[in-house]
Write a protein that holds these residues in place. Structure first.
Motif, short mmCIF file in Angstrom:
data_model
loop_
_atom_site.label_atom_id
_atom_site.label_comp_id
_atom_site.label_asym_id
_atom_site.label_seq_id
_atom_site.Cartn_x
_atom_site.Cartn_y
_atom_site.Cartn_z
N UNK A 336 18.41 -48.64 -103.95
CA UNK A 336 17.48 -48.15 -102.92
C UNK A 336 17.74 -48.93 -101.64
N UNK A 337 18.54 -48.36 -100.79
CA UNK A 337 18.84 -48.99 -99.51
C UNK A 337 18.56 -47.96 -98.43
N UNK A 338 18.42 -48.43 -97.20
CA UNK A 338 18.25 -47.50 -96.09
C UNK A 338 19.52 -46.66 -95.96
N UNK A 339 19.42 -45.31 -95.99
CA UNK A 339 20.62 -44.51 -95.78
C UNK A 339 21.25 -44.84 -94.43
N UNK A 340 22.55 -44.72 -94.31
CA UNK A 340 23.17 -45.07 -93.04
C UNK A 340 23.98 -43.89 -92.49
N UNK A 341 24.28 -43.99 -91.19
CA UNK A 341 25.07 -42.95 -90.51
C UNK A 341 26.49 -42.95 -91.07
N UNK A 342 27.07 -41.76 -91.23
CA UNK A 342 28.47 -41.67 -91.65
C UNK A 342 29.33 -41.60 -90.41
N UNK A 343 30.38 -42.39 -90.37
CA UNK A 343 31.28 -42.24 -89.22
C UNK A 343 32.39 -41.26 -89.60
#
Ligand code: NAP
Ligand code: HSE
Length: 434
Positions: A336-343
């Motif tokens: 459970x982590x903050x979702x992040x932007x995909x580059x």
């Protein structure tokens, strides 16, 4: 006091399933003693009852319907070792809906249906273990989840497909073509039922998606990754690599810049310096370098495919599952982590290798140099070798630090020159592994 009995059902008795059956049959008493339970190989499923197998399973314990195992109230642990995303998904979800523990080696299923599977386990109180899904016998899932939990991971890269590494190693050592060696990889039980998953890079991408999820809490669809396989690697590429201090490896590369940078997951054949440990990992072995912000670089090496290595990982999950079932307290949280932007893949930077077959005539090099100059790509080195056909030459360029978008545009324009014969081969050079 009588020992608790744990019944295990094995769905799929192919390469991996037979390995699990064989090693559990031989070791279930000492393993059970260590875990404080009686382990029972309760039942198994196959597609074809008439097929000859290396393990002897009593007929009464065999079925052709894996769902009967998933539904059997007497089975506590279901091992899904069928593969694919069809019946394997149905069996997994059916067992989880009944609150059972499922153990899986199925990276194709997990990478495409991970959220659905974890949600089913959560909703119904079941559990899902998948150590064997990435890097065969290397306990990389445990390493990320437990041993390295204090860290944030800026870079994870490595060899995640045993079949491809086996093929590339033997191509380099013996000069043989990959088709011939692929047949051996299949015979040895390394390759997927559909071997294009291995050689086209998709199996590595499935595994990279699982590692990226564990490290960053975000499922990256393989469609959003840059994925290239090894089918176009030739002896010319291998010779260049050898002469210039590199080995060609199919790498998964997972990068993230903290705090704001995007997550990038890619898979491609790469020129890895021989001075880096990964450049010297051969045959069916996998190697993963995990760089954490606290621990620094760590590396893990072991057999990445095959019956015994994979059975080792499945049985380690069985041991964890027994501990969880009996004591209810294994440290196995869902990520459970903050979702992040995909580059986007176009944002990738690095050095590149381009090999092309060209007409051996005046002005060819100047035209190619004109293309690279217009694309803003700076050439580091040029080598010319005899071509494969009369009147042709093989031209190899390496570049200084460049950008994926510029390189792709360059290759497309070079391909359009009348003097370039066929599609150029593009490889990445692994400066991150220097
Ligand atoms: P495999 O040798 O092809 O075995 C698959 C087993 O599932 C066979 O016993 C087959 O039955 C059964 N099966 C296939 N389709 C079925 C269907 N529609 N209904 C019922 N049973 C079916 O595959 P494997 O190499 O053991 O791989 C199994 C899983 O482990 C896959 O997810 C794979 O990606 C993963 N894995 C494999 C390795 C490896 O080194 N091989 C390593 C890590 C992970 P029959 O035997 O009767 O045909
Ligand atoms: N086909 C896979 C490989 C099996 O060669 O790595 C292990 O996941």
């Amino acid at each position: 006091m009588s020992q608790r009995v744990i019944n295990i059902g094995i769905c799929g008795l192919g390469t991996v399933g037979q390995g699990v059956w064989k090693h559990l049959s031989a070791n279930r008493t000492p393993l059970g003693s260590r875990l404080g339970v009686k382990l029972v190989l309760h039942s198994a499923s196959v597609r074809d009852l008439r097929k000859r197998r290396a393990v002897r399973v009593p007929a009464a314990r065999l079925t052709t319907d894996p769902l009967t195992i998933a539904r059997d109230p007497n089975v506590h642990i279901v091992c899904e070792l069928i593969g694919g995303t069809g019946i394997a998904r149905t069996v997994t979800l059916e067992a989880l809906r009944r609150g059972k523990t499922v153990i899986s080696a199925n990276k194709a299923l997990l990478s495409s249906h991970g959220p659905e599977i974890f949600a089913a386990a959560r909703r119904h109180g079941g559990h899902f273990f998948f150590e064997a899904s990435v890097a065969g016998g290397i306990p990389i899932i445990k390493a990320l989840r437990e041993g390295l939990v204090a860290n944030r991971f800026g870079l994870i890269h490595g060899i995640l497909n045993g079949t491809c590494n086996y093929i590339l190693t033997r191509m380099e050592r013996e000069g043989a073509g990959y088709a011939e060696i692929l047949a051996d990889a299949k015979r040895l039980g390394y390759a997927e039922a559909d071997e294009s998953l291995d050689v086209e890079g998709w199996d590595t991408a499935h595994k990279a998606a699982i590692l990226a999820y564990l490290a960053h809490g975000t499922w990256v669809p393989v469609k959003k990754m840059l994925v290239e396989g090894i089918t176009r690697i030739s002896q010319a590429d291998i010779a260049f690599a050898r002469e210039n201090g590199y080995a060609i490896k199919l790498l998964a590369v997972i990068t993230r810049e903290f705090p704001q940078g995007g997550l990038c997951v890619r898979v491609h054949p790469t020129l890895v310096p021989r001075t880096h440990v990964i450049g010297n990992v051969n045959e069916v072995y996998n190697a993963i370098s995990v760089t954490g912000d606290i621990v620094g670089e760590t590396a893990y090496i072991g057999r990445g495919a095959g019956q015994d290595a994979t059975a080792s990982a499945v049985i380690s999950d069985i041991a964890d599952a027994v501990t969880l079932l009996c004591r209810g307290n294994l440290a196995m949280p869902e990520t459970k982590l903050q979702p992040c932007r995909l580059s986007a893949p176009e944002e990738i930077r690095g050095r590149y290798y381009i090999r092309m077959e060209v007409k051996d005539e005046p002005g060819v090099l100047a035209r190619i140099a004109g293309v690279t100059a217009r694309s803003g790509v700076s050439i580091a080195n040029v080598q010319q070798r005899p071509g494969r056909r009369p009147g042709a030459a093989s031209l190899i360029l390496t570049t200084h630090d460049s950008n994926e978008q510029a390189i792709r545009a360059t290759v497309a324009r070079i391909r359009g020159l009348g003097t370039v014969l066929g599609q150029p081969v593009l490889l990445r050079i692994a400066d991150f592994a220097a």
